[in-house]
Write a protein that holds these residues in place. Structure first.
Motif, mmCIF file in Angstrom:
data_model
loop_
_atom_site.group_PDB
_atom_site.id
_atom_site.type_symbol
_atom_site.label_atom_id
_atom_site.label_comp_id
_atom_site.label_asym_id
_atom_site.label_seq_id
_atom_site.Cartn_x
_atom_site.Cartn_y
_atom_site.Cartn_z
ATOM 1 N N ASP A 177 25.874 28.792 54.451
ATOM 2 C CA ASP A 177 26.406 27.984 53.362
ATOM 3 C C ASP A 177 27.815 27.525 53.736
ATOM 4 O O ASP A 177 28.824 28.004 53.202
ATOM 5 C CB ASP A 177 26.410 28.789 52.064
ATOM 6 C CG ASP A 177 26.674 27.921 50.842
ATOM 7 O OD1 ASP A 177 26.813 26.687 51.017
ATOM 8 O OD2 ASP A 177 26.751 28.472 49.728
ATOM 9 N N VAL A 178 27.859 26.593 54.688
ATOM 10 C CA VAL A 178 29.118 25.998 55.143
ATOM 11 C C VAL A 178 28.863 24.524 55.432
ATOM 12 O O VAL A 178 27.727 24.095 55.603
ATOM 13 C CB VAL A 178 29.679 26.682 56.415
ATOM 14 C CG1 VAL A 178 30.056 28.128 56.147
ATOM 15 C CG2 VAL A 178 28.670 26.593 57.570
ATOM 16 N N GLU A 179 29.935 23.763 55.500
ATOM 17 C CA GLU A 179 29.865 22.353 55.853
ATOM 18 C C GLU A 179 30.935 22.065 56.904
ATOM 19 O O GLU A 179 32.022 22.650 56.865
ATOM 20 C CB GLU A 179 30.066 21.465 54.631
ATOM 21 C CG GLU A 179 28.969 21.624 53.575
ATOM 22 C CD GLU A 179 29.200 20.736 52.371
ATOM 23 O OE1 GLU A 179 30.344 20.244 52.199
ATOM 24 O OE2 GLU A 179 28.235 20.528 51.600
ATOM 25 N N ASP B 292 30.107 30.966 52.768
ATOM 26 C CA ASP B 292 29.839 32.016 53.763
ATOM 27 C C ASP B 292 31.045 32.325 54.644
ATOM 28 O O ASP B 292 31.036 33.318 55.378
ATOM 29 C CB ASP B 292 28.634 31.638 54.634
ATOM 30 C CG ASP B 292 27.306 31.916 53.934
ATOM 31 O OD1 ASP B 292 27.329 32.573 52.869
ATOM 32 O OD2 ASP B 292 26.252 31.485 54.450
ATOM 33 N N ARG B 293 32.081 31.492 54.551
ATOM 34 C CA ARG B 293 33.309 31.793 55.295
ATOM 35 C C ARG B 293 34.038 32.988 54.679
ATOM 36 O O ARG B 293 34.948 33.536 55.293
ATOM 37 C CB ARG B 293 34.227 30.569 55.286
ATOM 38 C CG ARG B 293 33.744 29.431 56.165
ATOM 39 C CD ARG B 293 34.194 29.585 57.620
ATOM 40 N NE ARG B 293 35.615 29.343 57.750
ATOM 41 C CZ ARG B 293 36.513 30.237 58.145
ATOM 42 N NH1 ARG B 293 36.137 31.481 58.435
ATOM 43 N NH2 ARG B 293 37.792 29.924 58.253
ATOM 44 N N ILE C 98 29.159 34.558 58.272
ATOM 45 C CA ILE C 98 27.936 35.372 58.337
ATOM 46 C C ILE C 98 27.172 35.174 57.035
ATOM 47 O O ILE C 98 27.773 35.129 55.950
ATOM 48 C CB ILE C 98 28.261 36.863 58.549
ATOM 49 C CG1 ILE C 98 29.030 37.073 59.870
ATOM 50 C CG2 ILE C 98 26.993 37.706 58.552
ATOM 51 C CD1 ILE C 98 29.466 38.504 60.104
ATOM 52 N N SER C 99 25.872 35.051 57.140
ATOM 53 C CA SER C 99 25.046 34.885 55.946
ATOM 54 C C SER C 99 25.046 36.161 55.113
ATOM 55 O O SER C 99 25.406 37.242 55.600
ATOM 56 C CB SER C 99 23.609 34.531 56.335
ATOM 57 O OG SER C 99 23.037 35.585 57.091
ATOM 58 N N ALA C 100 24.596 36.047 53.850
ATOM 59 C CA ALA C 100 24.618 37.187 52.939
ATOM 60 C C ALA C 100 23.781 38.352 53.450
ATOM 61 O O ALA C 100 24.116 39.519 53.236
ATOM 62 C CB ALA C 100 24.140 36.757 51.556
#
Length: 479
Positions: A359-361, A397-398, A413-415
């Motif tokens: 969940d990053v852009e 996610d940062r 890192i993802s959850a």
């Protein structure tokens, strides 16, 4: 200067081996390549970047990296041609035809860098690019004979017997190049010989008789070269045979603009690890423990290729099965929800969807980050590496960074902890990090010192050069 009858005849490796050999003789040696084309680059001590091959050669010479070792670096980039890096800094993009017009302006800066090295060394070993016989590119050349003539540097021509036709390629080079260029060639080497050298003694004599050049030697194949970092992505072989005894399979999609793929080298020499290089048209194996997305010089273009090949479907299935995914630099950018290029750095401005595994852009920016870093990963394990990228990546996610470097959070890192993205290159060359990753994947590191192993191979390569080449004649040729 070492030029070749073609690409991949062993120029880079020969300069590395000779750099170590002459260094062991007590000389101060520096490597130099006027112009290089590669997406495999290294960060220099003076804050720029050079081709990875020159970094290896500098290491062989036990010298700190300098932008002057490779003053012109071309990094191929999708629709915009190649990124042109001059004395370590990006100066723009140019398509092949346009770049020809740049060359006359670049030659003075190439010669400036050469003079700086020459003033600080006993011996400068120069590597050419591609083939010396590309007479269609001779006008305004700065990579081969154009440089040699401008700098008044003697040339040794290398031919590769392993690919066949070595007599014709060496003799033919003299036949097609200008007489003034041919006069600069003082010797030749036949590389990658296999078998009894006596069987090619007549061949060596025939080449010398036909060209008037001195033989510097017949160099046998050196299998341990495979343990040294490769510069050309063409050397990334396909899946090949299964590695006996390996319990961890790491799948790596090979995309057109893959960069800094020497990140894979330390993993490849681990007995417990099998690297599966997967090209478009192939399938990511279902039994791999890790899918690793390497860096890319054209993230958006490579992301389109990845999706067209169906790798995105394979990677999502791998994640559902509980597998791990790691993205390095451009691979990290691909893992996010979107990648935006508002300034048209890689081509037409726009935004594309990523794989959505983090969940990053990412927004590609014009300022390039080039620095060596150290710190520790989220598990408290020390690390060191380097950053070389354009773009800023942010998102929820940062808040779960991969590492802390220089007092700042780095990566994401993802959850569920199974997807990791980081801008850090050189991660697996750090023995502590490599061991931690293999433990995370259910394996075990062999416990060797990777960096010391590279130096051991360079020492053996130097000994190989001393045995089979006439190094005293090379020194006598030098001006």
């Amino acid at each position: 200067m070492f030029q070749g009858t073609g690409s991949d005849v062993g120029k880079s490796l020969m300069v590395a081996g000779l750099a170590r050999a002459f260094t062991l003789r007590g000389l101060k040696v520096l490597p130099f390549k006027p112009q290089n084309m590669s997406n495999n680059a290294a960060v220099t001590a003076d804050g720029g970047e050079i081709g990875r091959a020159q970094a290896l050669q500098a290491r062989a010479a036990r010298a700190p990296l300098s932008v002057h070792m490779n003053p012109v670096l071309l990094k191929p980039q999708s629709d915009v041609g190649a990124q042109v890096v001059v004395q370590g800094r990006v100066e723009g993009n140019a398509k092949a035809a346009d770049y020809q017009g740049w060359k006359p302006q670049l030659l003075p800066r190439v010669l400036e860098s050469f003079d700086i090295l020459r003033a600080n060394a006993d011996l400068v070993l120069v590597e050419g690019a591609g083939s010396a016989s590309e007479i269609n590119l001779r006008a305004n050349d700065i990579a081969n004979m154009g440089f040699a003539r401008a700098a008044h540097v003697p040339v040794v021509l290398i031919g590769d017997i392993d690919r066949g036709g070595v007599i014709a390629s060496l003799v033919g080079t003299k036949a097609v190049i200008e007489p003034q260029d041919a006069a600069l060639i003082e010797g030749f080497v036949v590389n990658r010989f296999r078998g009894d050298p006596a069987l090619f003694s007549d061949g060596m004599r025939m080449i010398a008789d036909a060209t008037g050049w001195r033989s510097i030697g017949l160099l046998p194949h050196f299998p341990e070269a495979a343990r040294l970092p490769a510069e050309d992505a063409l050397g990334l072989a396909g899946p090949g045979e299964r590695k006996q005894g390996a319990t961890i399979r790491v799948a790596v999609p090979i995309l057109p603009h893959i960069s800094n793929f020497d990140d894979l080298d330390p993993l490849a020499v681990e007995p417990d690890v099998e690297i599966i290089r997967v090209r478009p048209g192939e399938v990511i194996p279902a039994d791999c423990a890790l899918v690793l997305l390497c860096g890319s010089k054209a993230t958006m273009s490579d992301l389109a290729v990845l999706k067209a090949a169906g790798f995105d479907i394979d990677i999502l299935a791998h994640r559902r099965r509980g597998g791990h995914v790691l993205g390095l630099c451009g691979g990290y950018q691909m893992l996010g929800r979107t990648v935006s290029d508002p300034d048209g750095i890689e081509g037409e401005p726009g935004t594309v969807e990523g794989l959505g595994l983090l969940d990053v852009e990412t927004v590609l920016s014009g300022e390039k980050r080039l620095e060596e870093v150290s710190g520790e990963s989220v598990d408290g394990m020390p690390l060191k590496g380097y950053e070389m990228h354009m773009g800023v990546t942010e998102g929820p996610d940062r808040t779960r960074p991969f590492a802390t470097v220089g007092g700042r959070a780095e990566g994401a890192i993802s959850a569920d902890g199974r997807v990791t993205g980081t801008y850090l290159h050189g991660l697996f060359a750090d023995d502590r990090q490599r061991a931690a990753w293999l433990a995370r994947l259910g394996g075990k590191a062999a416990g060797f010192d990777y960096e010391a192993g590279v130096d051991d191979v360079l020492d053996r390569l130097a000994a190989h050069m001393e045995r089979h080449l006439d190094l005293d004649t090379l020194l006598a040729m030098a001006r």
